[in-house]
Design a protein around this motif. Structure first.
Motif, short mmCIF file in Angstrom:
data_model
loop_
_atom_site.label_atom_id
_atom_site.label_comp_id
_atom_site.label_asym_id
_atom_site.label_seq_id
_atom_site.Cartn_x
_atom_site.Cartn_y
_atom_site.Cartn_z
N ARG A 58 0.72 -1.21 -0.05
CA ARG A 58 0.00 0.09 -0.03
C ARG A 58 0.83 1.28 0.05
O ARG A 58 0.42 2.28 -0.68
CB ARG A 58 -1.04 0.09 1.50
CG ARG A 58 -2.16 -0.84 1.28
CD ARG A 58 -2.93 -1.06 2.41
NE ARG A 58 -4.18 -1.65 2.47
CZ ARG A 58 -5.24 -1.06 2.03
NH1 ARG A 58 -5.60 0.30 1.76
NH2 ARG A 58 -6.44 -2.02 2.24
N GLN A 59 1.90 1.19 0.61
CA GLN A 59 2.83 2.31 1.04
C GLN A 59 3.37 2.75 -0.68
O GLN A 59 3.71 3.77 -0.83
CB GLN A 59 4.09 2.01 1.88
CG GLN A 59 4.86 3.35 2.13
CD GLN A 59 5.78 3.10 3.20
OE1 GLN A 59 5.64 2.04 4.19
NE2 GLN A 59 6.77 3.72 3.21
N LEU A 60 3.74 1.67 -1.52
CA LEU A 60 4.06 1.96 -2.73
C LEU A 60 3.20 2.25 -3.85
O LEU A 60 3.56 2.66 -4.83
CB LEU A 60 4.98 0.78 -3.17
CG LEU A 60 6.31 0.60 -2.02
CD1 LEU A 60 6.88 -0.94 -2.35
CD2 LEU A 60 7.24 1.72 -2.07
N TRP A 61 1.86 2.02 -3.58
CA TRP A 61 0.92 2.22 -4.42
C TRP A 61 0.85 3.91 -5.00
O TRP A 61 0.98 4.62 -4.29
CB TRP A 61 -0.41 1.93 -3.90
CG TRP A 61 -0.85 0.59 -3.71
CD1 TRP A 61 -0.13 -0.66 -4.02
CD2 TRP A 61 -2.00 -0.11 -2.97
NE1 TRP A 61 -0.63 -1.74 -3.66
CE2 TRP A 61 -1.90 -1.43 -3.10
CE3 TRP A 61 -3.10 0.52 -2.59
CZ2 TRP A 61 -2.70 -2.20 -2.67
CZ3 TRP A 61 -4.20 -0.39 -2.13
CH2 TRP A 61 -3.94 -1.60 -2.06
N GLY A 62 0.94 3.71 -6.40
CA GLY A 62 0.83 5.15 -7.11
C GLY A 62 2.38 5.60 -7.36
O GLY A 62 2.42 6.75 -7.85
N LYS A 63 3.17 5.21 -6.54
CA LYS A 63 4.77 5.72 -6.54
C LYS A 63 5.48 4.84 -7.78
O LYS A 63 6.53 5.37 -8.33
CB LYS A 63 5.32 5.68 -5.39
CG LYS A 63 4.56 6.59 -4.27
CD LYS A 63 5.22 6.00 -2.72
CE LYS A 63 4.23 7.01 -1.74
NZ LYS A 63 4.83 6.70 -0.44
N ALA A 64 5.34 3.73 -7.68
CA ALA A 64 5.88 2.82 -8.85
C ALA A 64 5.08 1.60 -9.06
O ALA A 64 4.45 0.88 -8.10
CB ALA A 64 7.46 2.35 -8.18
N PRO A 65 5.09 1.09 -10.47
CA PRO A 65 4.13 0.01 -10.90
C PRO A 65 4.99 -1.25 -10.42
O PRO A 65 5.74 -2.11 -11.41
CB PRO A 65 4.10 0.08 -12.21
CG PRO A 65 5.20 0.76 -12.60
CD PRO A 65 5.66 1.92 -11.68
N VAL A 66 4.61 -1.81 -9.28
CA VAL A 66 5.32 -2.98 -8.76
C VAL A 66 4.32 -4.14 -8.83
O VAL A 66 3.27 -3.94 -8.54
CB VAL A 66 5.91 -2.85 -7.32
CG1 VAL A 66 6.98 -1.81 -7.60
CG2 VAL A 66 5.07 -2.65 -6.07
N GLU A 67 4.62 -5.55 -8.93
CA GLU A 67 3.80 -6.55 -8.98
C GLU A 67 3.58 -7.06 -7.59
O GLU A 67 2.26 -7.16 -7.28
CB GLU A 67 4.77 -7.55 -9.48
CG GLU A 67 5.07 -7.38 -11.12
CD GLU A 67 4.11 -7.71 -12.01
OE1 GLU A 67 3.16 -8.61 -12.00
OE2 GLU A 67 3.78 -6.89 -12.71
N GLU A 68 4.51 -7.29 -6.71
CA GLU A 68 4.26 -7.58 -5.33
C GLU A 68 5.36 -6.77 -4.52
O GLU A 68 6.38 -6.39 -4.86
CB GLU A 68 4.50 -9.14 -5.04
CG GLU A 68 3.54 -9.58 -5.84
CD GLU A 68 1.96 -9.77 -5.44
OE1 GLU A 68 2.01 -9.44 -4.20
OE2 GLU A 68 1.27 -10.26 -6.30
N ALA A 69 4.84 -6.37 -3.12
CA ALA A 69 5.84 -5.93 -2.27
C ALA A 69 5.58 -6.36 -0.71
O ALA A 69 4.45 -6.64 -0.53
CB ALA A 69 5.65 -4.51 -2.38
#
Length: 232
Positions: A58-69
């Motif tokens: 959730r922290q990375l949503w909208g900042k970089a298109p990542v598959e999983e974190a």
């Protein structure tokens, strides 16, 4: 006979050079490796790898298109995990990062979302900081993951072209500005749609790992997943 002698010698050495727990500093018993049983029981493991909609993702949503974190541990002030991170980064005990990387790798092996990863890339240090510290703690974390998951570790792809000042004490916006355009990729040929597992030691605002992820995405036809040892 040889085994008994080895045990006796180990007990003798431990009198003068006792092995300490990487999380609390207590003297380890013979059967304990890097952390004591009490710390292993009380450490705040996240289990974020078990579901995609976790706090790290959730922290990375909208900042970089990542598959999983996901992150392995929760980091709080004056905690066992804070002591662990200090030992790893500043007290020359990177093997602790490798140990926890191996433990987390065993867990990730059982999760479908982390199947099909082609290689692991650690967030690099600038050469000046690497010379001063002598190692990259994120690379050691990656080594542990690599051994457990049997996935190649690639330290030759992502480089840190600019030295940055410490992120400690900086606000969210300042952190992002501090790591803007600090990474680059070595010229290399990768297969199309390659799946990269980008790893780092600690996730705070996400500024550093987002910058690294965006650099990889701009340089290669790739997909990115992210794993960190801990998150603040």
């Amino acid at each position: 006979m040889k085994t008994e002698l080895n045990k006796l010698f180990g007990d003798f050495v431990s009198i003068f050079f006792p092995r300490e727990c990487g999380c609390c500093g207590c003297v380890l018993k013979r059967q304990e490796k890097f952390i004591c049983v009490a710390c292993d029981f009380h450490l705040p493991y996240t289990n974020f790898h078990e579901y995609s909609d976790n706090d790290t993702a959730r922290q990375l949503w909208g900042k970089a298109p990542v598959e999983e974190a996901c992150s392995f541990l929760l980091l709080q002030k004056d905690s066992r995990v804070e002591h662990l991170i200090y030992q790893i980064k500043y007290n020359r005990q990177p093997f602790l990062a490798e140990y926890f990387g191996y433990q987390y790798g065993l867990k990730l092996l059982k999760v479908q979302a982390y199947q099909g990863i082609d290689f692991i890339v650690p967030v690099p240090l600038h050469s000046s900081k690497f010379r001063k510290r002598g190692y990259n703690q994120s690379a050691y974390f990656g080594r542990g993951l690599s051994r457990a998951m049997e996935i190649p570790l690639r330290e030759d792809i992502l480089i840190r072209k600019k030295a940055t000042i410490s992120q400690t004490g900086k606000g969210r916006l300042d952190r992002y500005e501090n790591v803007n355009d600090v990474f680059d990729c070595q010229p290399t040929v990768l297969m199309a749609n390659v799946h990269i597992l980008l790893v780092d030691d600690v996730l705070t605002t996400g500024a550093t790992i987002v910058s690294a992820a965006l650099t990889l995405l701009a340089s290669f036809d790739c997909r990115i997943s992210i794993v960190t040892l801990a998150r603040a």
